[in-house]
Design an enzyme around this catalytic site. Sequence first.
Site, PDB file in Angstrom:
ATOM      1  CE  LYS A   1      39.149  31.073   0.191  1.00  0.00           C
ATOM      2  NZ  LYS A   1      39.092  32.206  -0.713  1.00  0.00           N
TER       3      LYS A   1
ATOM      4  CB  THR B   1      35.055  33.633  -0.652  1.00  0.00           C
ATOM      5  OG1 THR B   1      34.931  32.768  -1.781  1.00  0.00           O
ATOM      6  CG2 THR B   1      33.682  34.108  -0.198  1.00  0.00           C
TER       7      THR B   1
ATOM      8  CD  GLU C   1      40.175  34.638  -2.291  1.00  0.00           C
ATOM      9  OE1 GLU C   1      40.379  33.502  -1.806  1.00  0.00           O
ATOM     10  OE2 GLU C   1      39.092  34.974  -2.788  1.00  0.00           O
TER      11      GLU C   1
END
Length: 104
Positions: free
Chosen positions: A22, A25, A75
Amino acid sequence: MTAPTKMTFFSRFEADILAGKKTITIRDESEKDYQPGTTVEVSTLEEGRVFCQLKILSVEPIAFSALNEFHAEQENMTLETLKEVIQEIYPGIEQLYVIQYQRV
């Protein structure tokens, strides 16, 4: 304005962040003031437990409707799941911000 020095994530995202799976954000306007080049302390939203530091690489505005497979890949989820998660956290919000980071 002073750039934020802390960032929180739901604990369910911790493993993906630590594994480098990931790398972005997506946040709303209240969290758009992170500054590229700064380092932030990262903790879990639920317990406030610090688990790493991240260097902010970029902060770019994006419309919810413009999210695509590339964002979902960053993500570490499908586009459908990404949109569901964002709607759960930020219901009805169209203007969002993509914050790209790397673990330090």
